[in-house]
Design an enzyme around this catalytic site. Structure first.
Site, short mmCIF file in Angstrom:
data_model
loop_
_atom_site.label_atom_id
_atom_site.label_comp_id
_atom_site.label_asym_id
_atom_site.label_seq_id
_atom_site.Cartn_x
_atom_site.Cartn_y
_atom_site.Cartn_z
N ARG A 7 -71.06 -24.30 64.71
CA ARG A 7 -70.56 -25.66 64.51
C ARG A 7 -71.02 -26.30 63.21
O ARG A 7 -70.22 -26.86 62.47
CB ARG A 7 -71.03 -26.59 65.64
CG ARG A 7 -70.13 -26.70 66.80
CD ARG A 7 -70.96 -26.99 68.03
NE ARG A 7 -71.88 -25.90 68.22
CZ ARG A 7 -71.56 -24.79 68.88
NH1 ARG A 7 -70.41 -24.68 69.46
NH2 ARG A 7 -72.42 -23.78 68.98
N THR A 8 -72.32 -26.23 62.95
CA THR A 8 -72.83 -27.00 61.82
C THR A 8 -72.23 -26.47 60.51
O THR A 8 -71.69 -27.23 59.71
CB THR A 8 -74.37 -26.96 61.79
OG1 THR A 8 -74.83 -27.41 63.05
CG2 THR A 8 -74.92 -27.85 60.70
N LYS A 11 -85.38 -11.19 48.77
CA LYS A 11 -86.16 -10.54 47.72
C LYS A 11 -87.44 -11.32 47.43
O LYS A 11 -88.18 -11.00 46.51
CB LYS A 11 -85.35 -10.46 46.43
CG LYS A 11 -84.04 -9.71 46.54
CD LYS A 11 -83.33 -9.76 45.18
CE LYS A 11 -81.92 -9.24 45.26
NZ LYS A 11 -81.17 -9.56 44.02
N ARG A 47 -79.77 -24.81 56.20
CA ARG A 47 -80.40 -24.56 57.51
C ARG A 47 -81.42 -23.46 57.29
O ARG A 47 -81.13 -22.42 56.67
CB ARG A 47 -79.37 -24.12 58.53
CG ARG A 47 -80.01 -23.60 59.80
CD ARG A 47 -79.05 -23.42 60.91
NE ARG A 47 -78.63 -24.72 61.45
CZ ARG A 47 -77.95 -24.87 62.58
NH1 ARG A 47 -77.62 -23.82 63.30
NH2 ARG A 47 -77.60 -26.06 63.01
N HIS A 50 -82.83 -32.29 62.85
CA HIS A 50 -81.43 -31.89 62.66
C HIS A 50 -80.60 -33.17 62.50
O HIS A 50 -79.82 -33.54 63.38
CB HIS A 50 -80.96 -31.08 63.88
CG HIS A 50 -79.67 -30.35 63.69
ND1 HIS A 50 -78.79 -30.59 62.65
CD2 HIS A 50 -79.10 -29.36 64.44
CE1 HIS A 50 -77.75 -29.79 62.77
NE2 HIS A 50 -77.91 -29.03 63.84
C1 NCD Z 1 -78.26 -27.04 67.70
C2 NCD Z 1 -79.24 -26.50 66.68
O1 NCD Z 1 -78.92 -25.60 65.89
O2 NCD Z 1 -80.35 -27.04 66.67
N1 NCD Z 1 -76.96 -26.56 67.49
C3 NCD Z 1 -76.16 -27.23 66.62
O3 NCD Z 1 -76.44 -27.35 65.46
N2 NCD Z 1 -75.08 -27.84 67.12
C4 NCD Z 1 -78.73 -26.85 69.10
C5 NCD Z 1 -79.08 -25.47 69.57
O4 NCD Z 1 -79.03 -24.49 68.84
O5 NCD Z 1 -79.44 -25.37 70.76
#
Ligand code: NCD
Length: 359
Positions: free
Chosen positions: A51-52, A80, A101, A129
């Protein structure tokens, strides 16, 4: 340069403005189709995501911009041994804005201190997040019609669930918010959220273990996945993984106008039968994430046109105090300065500036 590393980087007025922009995008999508023409978003994903990453990419494409990036650490020069600081400097040459991320806590913060373009934290370890919180805020606003006077139940992995930490920080700044923290004893909220946010601002909260008992009082139920990848002990994960399952029977205990959120992915903490309940808002929440990321990209790119390099807030900084959190970015990038901040002068509590754990 304005970035989004913690949801506290934005004032409540700014959050409300982002929500208003997202609602305008929903109502008038054609007005936004060319807004980011010739602009590039870089997505640097060192950890899995559906999703993100894809909602960031869809957001930029719907604004008329383009996207570059990678979706696994092994395909970048991090494999590396390239540092986060160097990666951020390089991406600043190729893109106009970047979303990162990373499994290490504080990595996007380090990037933001070294980049010359806006950096967005798309999830750092079990820490924060903030863009999921943007999706959550728009969802609560659309489902409930307000962001104040709500009893919010957060259920599951409150220790490692980074979405929970950012959501509590955001909602604590609205009026009349009360939290019910529902978790096993082993997965309670970390102390930096409990003390720096809830206790410090006198936000009412209770900690319970029973979801059934909490259900009748909730306006919003925020379910979370037990974060398998953050556990050091597999046995402990196996013991805790089925702690909570929201099913149609438990839904009967909830208010008629409650709404159920989940950042997704779910494993088995919400049974599929609940999806048909009109109070299940988690798929609408995923769509809202795209609109809020569109609003965020617009805001940060607009502010980047008048860059004022934000000075680091030096109040209470203490140097050369060693962070012992094995999940902190400073454990793998040895050249990062060890800096802590005094967050509670009375108790002389110092916290690492990258991961916020006590040093
Ligand atoms: C969440 C995350 O990555 O922290 N997912 C997301 O970004 N929608 C929640 C999860 O992974 O449980």
């Amino acid at each position: 340069m304005r970035s989004l590393i913690s949801i506290l980087d934005f004032s409540v007025a700014e959050l409300d403005q982002l929500i208003a922009t997202a609602k305008d995008i929903i109502a008038n999508p054609d007005n936004y189709r060319e807004k980011c023409r010739y602009k590039k978003l870089a997505t640097l994903f060192f950890e899995p995501s559906t999703r993100t990453r894809l909602s960031f990419e869809a957001a930029m494409l719907e604004l008329g911009g383009s996207v570059i990036g990678f979706s696994e650490a092994s395909s970048s020069s991090a494999s590396k041994g390239e540092s986060m600081a160097d990666t951020a400097k390089i991406l600043s040459c190729y893109a106009d804005i970047m979303a990162i991320r990373h499994p290490k806590e504080g990595a996007p913060y380090v990037a933001s201190r070294n980049a010359t373009i806006p950096v967005i934290n798309a999830g750092d370890g079990g820490h924060q997040h903030p863009t999921q919180t943007l999706a959550d805020l728009l969802t609560i606003s659309r489902e409930k019609g307000r962001l104040n006077d709500l009893t919010i139940g957060l259920c599951g992995d409150l220790k490692y669930g980074r979405t929970v930490h950012s959501l509590i920080e955001a909602m604590s700044r609205y009026e009349g918010i009360r939290f019910v923290l529902i978790s096993p004893a082993e997965l309670k909220l970390p102390s930096y959220v409990r003390f720096n946010v809830l206790e410090k601002h006198h936000i009412p909260y209770t900690e319970v273990t029973s979801l059934e008992d909490a259900m009748p009082e909730l306006d919003v139920l925020y379910m979370t996945r037990i974060q398998q990848e953050r556990f050091d002990d597999v046995e402990e994960y196996n013991r805790l993984k089925d702690s909570y399952v929201l099913d149609t029977e438990k839904m009967q205990l909830g208010k008629a106008d409650m709404c159920v959120l989940h950042p997704l992915p779910r494993v088995n903490e919400i049974s599929v039968a609940v999806d048909d309940d009109p109070r299940a808002a988690y798929f609408r929440q995923a769509l809202n994430g795209k609109y809020m990321r569109m609003a965020l990209i617009l805001k940060l790119l607009e502010e980047a046109q008048n860059p004022a390099r934000e000075a680091i807030d030096t109040e209470g900084l203490v140097y050369d105090r060693v962070c012992k959190n094995p999940k902190c970015i400073c454990q793998v990038e040895q050249e990062l300065p060890q800096i802590a901040r005094i967050t509670d002068p009375a108790e002389n509590i110092l916290r690492c500036i990258y991961c916020e754990q006590k040093v």
